[in-house]
Write an enzyme that holds these catalytic residues in place. Structure first.
Site, short mmCIF file in Angstrom:
data_model
loop_
_atom_site.label_atom_id
_atom_site.label_comp_id
_atom_site.label_asym_id
_atom_site.label_seq_id
_atom_site.Cartn_x
_atom_site.Cartn_y
_atom_site.Cartn_z
CG PHE A 379 39.85 26.89 19.93
CD1 PHE A 379 38.50 26.58 20.01
CD2 PHE A 379 40.47 27.42 21.04
CE1 PHE A 379 37.79 26.81 21.18
CE2 PHE A 379 39.77 27.64 22.22
CZ PHE A 379 38.42 27.34 22.29
CB CYS A 380 42.33 23.58 14.38
SG CYS A 380 41.04 22.40 13.95
CB ALA A 381 45.48 26.65 17.74
#
Length: 457
Positions: A379-381
């Site tokens: 999740f781009c995290a």
């Protein structure tokens, strides 16, 4: 000058979508097992569907589209008026201070990179490792302190206070923090973090990409110096974003993009070069032909959300959150990811893992066999998800194959997210699908293609 439209906020039954219908609510998709089903869009945290109201407003304006600023023609003047009125509407939506500047950008990522380019020399930046990459990565030219993931809101405030107390007091400083996590949906103590920042002479920017679509956001009440968000998460997917806040750092910085619109005056010098006088207004960082449709769509969404009333929207979303969380809690093989615990307030974003399943495989089965669209991965995290999964920093993080090789740890999760326009039936189908997949397994075989799980044919 304004554009009149026939768009109205259609009221539908609560089991359909509440008072804010979205595009795509009647779209059907094929199932790999045969037949079709109405698509359940449960990936709002990535890109929310457009509100019907936004689409109608944009369609009504489209025949009148013209160049923005400097055009003498009627459509150009009308489009310029529409663009600047959109700016005022969004300023009101955010409750900006009278002397704040609001700049239209391409996205949250673009907004935070713009602010990063405007930081004063020798600026110190403080950011939690729990941030989305859009707010974790832009600060490469500053002195960055990455703060460890807190496990309570109070710990977040304490961690920031300790870091700021140890900073160089003679350099400018900026704190960057999310309003709501794009992984767990949990709300962060923004007001308290802003107070801590200001008490130590620092400024703060709020990444409201996941907060603004779900809760009212007041720049003045939260006492943040800047706020950034994206239109495509606010039910206005037309390629526009916002950075709003204090003007001084923005006015002192070189234009984010050099070009027409940002310059007030350009003259040739005797030595053959050019001298440029840049605007001090928002135009300084809006070079080129602006995305008037994107700006107008954000303004339309802001009006629709305000008119619908956030109290009603939040109440309905909390009902959906409770339904999903209760359904997942009843399945022992499911683990919901959380930083702050079960009782933490949150928006409609929930991530989880399923024992014995690769998350990419599980998400593929939800789509192919049930017509449900969710997200899988990191999740781009990445640092946050690694922390929540208790992984080593070097653990493989690709989606991988449906079944990991012996001894290989699968590092990815599943995210379900929803908001205005989500029918009860979609979350009910999701909970049922999770239970059936865990109990009975997938009905189809899957393979890996380009790093993703897809139905085998």
């Amino acid at each position: 000058m304004s554009v009149s439209t026939t768009a109205t906020a259609t009221t539908l039954c609560s089991d359909i979508s509440g008072a804010l219908p979205v595009l795509g609510r009647d779209v059907t998709v094929p199932l790999v097992t045969g037949g079709e089903v109405t698509y359940a869009a449960l990936d709002y945290a990535a890109s929310a569907p457009a509100l019907q109201r936004v689409w109608d407003d944009v369609a009504a304006y489209a025949p009148y589209y013209g160049s923005v600023h400097r055009g003498a023609g009627y459509l150009s003047q009308l489009s310029t008026d529409l663009f600047e009125n959109a700016r005022k509407t969004v300023e009101e939506f955010l409750d900006c201070r009278p002397d704040d500047q609001l700049i239209f950008t391409r996205s949250t990522t673009d907004s935070l990179n713009l602010l990063a380019a405007a930081l004063p020399a020798d600026c110190q930046v403080f950011v939690f490792e729990t941030e989305h990459h859009a707010s974790l990565l832009p600060w490469k030219d500053a002195r960055v302190t990455y703060l460890n993931a807190p496990r309570t809101p109070a710990q977040a405030v304490e961690t920031l206070q300790q870091a700021l107390a140890a900073r160089d007091p003679y350099s400018p400083a900026l704190v960057c923090v999310t309003g709501a996590s794009n992984v767990t949906g949990e709300l962060w103590p923004v007001r308290e973090l802003a107070a801590a920042a200001h008490a130590h002479g620092a400024r703060i920017v709020l990444d409201a990409a996941q907060l603004a679509p779900h809760h009212p956001v007041s720049v003045q009440d939260l006492d943040v110096d800047w706020i950034a968000f994206s239109g495509h998460k606010l039910y206005a997917p037309f390629g526009s974003g916002v950075l709003a806040g204090r003007a001084d750092w923005l006015q002192a910085a070189d234009p984010y993009l050099a070009g027409g619109g940002a310059s007030r005056k350009v003259t040739r010098r005797e030595d053959g070069g050019v001298d440029v006088e840049w605007h001090d207004s928002a135009a300084r960082h809006e070079a080129g032909s602006p995305n008037v449709i994107g700006a107008y769509s954000i303004a339309s969404a802001c009006k629709a959300l305000t008119e619908a009333g956030f109290d009603a929207l939040v109440a309905r979303e909390q009902h959906l959150i409770a339904e999903v969380r209760a359904g997942l809690a009843a399945i022992p093989q499911v683990k919901v990811l959380s930083l702050f615990g079960d009782d933490a307030p949150r928006v409609g974003v929930i991530s989880f893992v399923v024992e014995g399943w690769n998350s990419s495989h599980f998400a593929a089965a939800l789509s192919a066999e049930y017509g449900i669209g969710v997200r899988d991965g990191l999740f781009c995290a990445h640092p946050l998800v690694r922390t929540l999964l208790g992984s080593d920093p070097g653990t493989q993080g690709e989606c991988g194959s449906p079944e990991a090789a012996p001894g290989e740890k699968s590092l990815n999760a599943i995210r379900v997210s929803f908001g205005a326009g989500t029918p009860d039936e979609h979350v009910e189908r999701f909970v049922t699908a999770v239970r059936e997949l865990v109990t009975d397994g997938a009905k189809w075989n899957y393979r890996t293609q380009d790093g993703r799980c897809v139905p085998a044919v």
